[in-house]
Design an enzyme around this catalytic site. Structure first.
Site, PDB file in Angstrom:
ATOM      1  N   SER A   1       0.839  -1.196   0.000  1.00  0.00           N
ATOM      2  CA  SER A   1       0.000   0.000   0.000  1.00  0.00           C
ATOM      3  C   SER A   1       0.872   1.242   0.000  1.00  0.00           C
ATOM      4  O   SER A   1       2.084   1.170   0.197  1.00  0.00           O
ATOM      5  CB  SER A   1      -0.919   0.015   1.221  1.00  0.00           C
ATOM      6  OG  SER A   1      -0.162  -0.024   2.412  1.00  0.00           O
ATOM      7  N   CYS A   2       0.219   2.378  -0.210  1.00  0.00           N
ATOM      8  CA  CYS A   2       0.940   3.642  -0.203  1.00  0.00           C
ATOM      9  C   CYS A   2       1.372   3.984   1.219  1.00  0.00           C
ATOM     10  O   CYS A   2       0.788   3.525   2.192  1.00  0.00           O
ATOM     11  CB  CYS A   2       0.045   4.762  -0.724  1.00  0.00           C
ATOM     12  SG  CYS A   2      -0.413   4.575  -2.456  1.00  0.00           S
ATOM     13  N   GLY A   3       2.400   4.831   1.320  1.00  0.00           N
ATOM     14  CA  GLY A   3       2.811   5.342   2.625  1.00  0.00           C
ATOM     15  C   GLY A   3       2.063   6.633   2.919  1.00  0.00           C
ATOM     16  O   GLY A   3       1.758   7.409   2.019  1.00  0.00           O
ATOM     17  N   ILE A   4       1.757   6.865   4.194  1.00  0.00           N
ATOM     18  CA  ILE A   4       1.037   8.074   4.584  1.00  0.00           C
ATOM     19  C   ILE A   4       1.534   8.524   5.955  1.00  0.00           C
ATOM     20  O   ILE A   4       1.912   7.705   6.791  1.00  0.00           O
ATOM     21  CB  ILE A   4      -0.492   7.826   4.614  1.00  0.00           C
ATOM     22  CG1 ILE A   4      -1.251   9.130   4.890  1.00  0.00           C
ATOM     23  CG2 ILE A   4      -0.860   6.762   5.635  1.00  0.00           C
ATOM     24  CD1 ILE A   4      -2.752   9.014   4.702  1.00  0.00           C
TER      25      ILE A   4
ATOM     26  N   ARG B   1       8.065   3.635  -0.380  1.00  0.00           N
ATOM     27  CA  ARG B   1       6.657   3.308  -0.623  1.00  0.00           C
ATOM     28  C   ARG B   1       6.157   3.895  -1.942  1.00  0.00           C
ATOM     29  O   ARG B   1       4.995   3.719  -2.283  1.00  0.00           O
ATOM     30  CB  ARG B   1       5.779   3.832   0.519  1.00  0.00           C
ATOM     31  CG  ARG B   1       6.185   3.369   1.902  1.00  0.00           C
ATOM     32  CD  ARG B   1       6.262   1.867   2.003  1.00  0.00           C
ATOM     33  NE  ARG B   1       4.974   1.222   1.774  1.00  0.00           N
ATOM     34  CZ  ARG B   1       4.810  -0.091   1.649  1.00  0.00           C
ATOM     35  NH1 ARG B   1       5.862  -0.889   1.689  1.00  0.00           N
ATOM     36  NH2 ARG B   1       3.617  -0.595   1.475  1.00  0.00           N
TER      37      ARG B   1
END
Length: 221
Positions: free
Chosen positions: A15-18, A46
């Site tokens: 998944s994306c990094g946030i 990411r």
């Protein structure tokens, strides 16, 4: 032994990094923006990129509407007249910002701009001005530069009969949805339209976000 927690290995996926940064005392600060950009720049592992390594698959930041910055730049850029003892756009909560990616074709862009202005007028949302967002395309990879949209901010103000906050945002959501129903097919994309937050994003490598948008480097932001 049967697992007694809410965790399951099936939840694991790429998944994306946030990341998030807040000022717990509610004080607006450019330091928060700087810290958030630092998080972005530490999440390179990411982020995806093309084979050339010059174009990313998407990086962005969401922040509070930078009221001080916008009230200053609309005067500096000659978009609005300075108001004696008052902000030309209004105070925090009074300004709605639409961050919109338009086609580069000038005729298409003008038609879409007029369409949004008409929708605002029909819904009694005072339209203040269009602002061409300052950008630095030279830092982009070739793929991102070749398909780069024309990036503008639609600046509107809160109607006197609408409460600041959620009520104003609901009205802006209706404006946005009506506009998107036809504008999306014309190659137009609304990144955000709100009185509380604004999104700066693009097909960047992680270190390109702050360099591409000078707004993010402005201490008034």
């Amino acid at each position: 032994m049967e697992n007694q927690t809410l965790y399951s290995p099936t939840f694991e996926h790429d998944s994306c990094g946030i990341g998030g940064v807040i000022q717990i005392k509610g004080v607006r600060s450019h330091a928060c923006v700087e810290d958030a950009l630092s998080i972005v720049e530490k999440l390179e592992h990411r982020a995806g990129k093309d084979a050339s390594g010059g174009t990313g698959d998407g990086v962005g930041i969401i922040l509070q509407v930078p009221t001080r910055l916008l009230n200053s730049v609309v005067v500096e850029e000659g978009l609005m007249q300075a108001q004696p003892d008052a902000n030309p756009l209004g105070d925090a909560g009074d300004i709605g910002v639409g961050m919109i990616f338009f086609p580069q074709d000038n005729l298409k862009r003008q038609m879409l701009m007029h369409k949004l202005e008409r929708i605002c007028a029909r819904r009694n949302v005072p339209f203040a001005t269009w602002r061409k967002v300052p950008t630095n395309p030279d830092i982009l990879g070739k793929k991102a530069r070749d398909c780069m949209p024309a990036i503008y901010q639609a600046l509107v103000t809160r109607p006197s009969n609408v409460e600041a906050g959620l009520d104003f945002d609901r009205l802006l959501y209706l404006v946005r949805r009506e506009f998107e129903q036809s504008a999306t097919a014309e190659g137009c994309y609304v990144a955000s339209f709100s009185s509380r937050t604004v999104v700066y994003k693009g097909m960047f490598l992680v270190k390109q976000l702050r360099k591409f948008y000078p707004d993010l480097q402005d201490s008034r932001c």
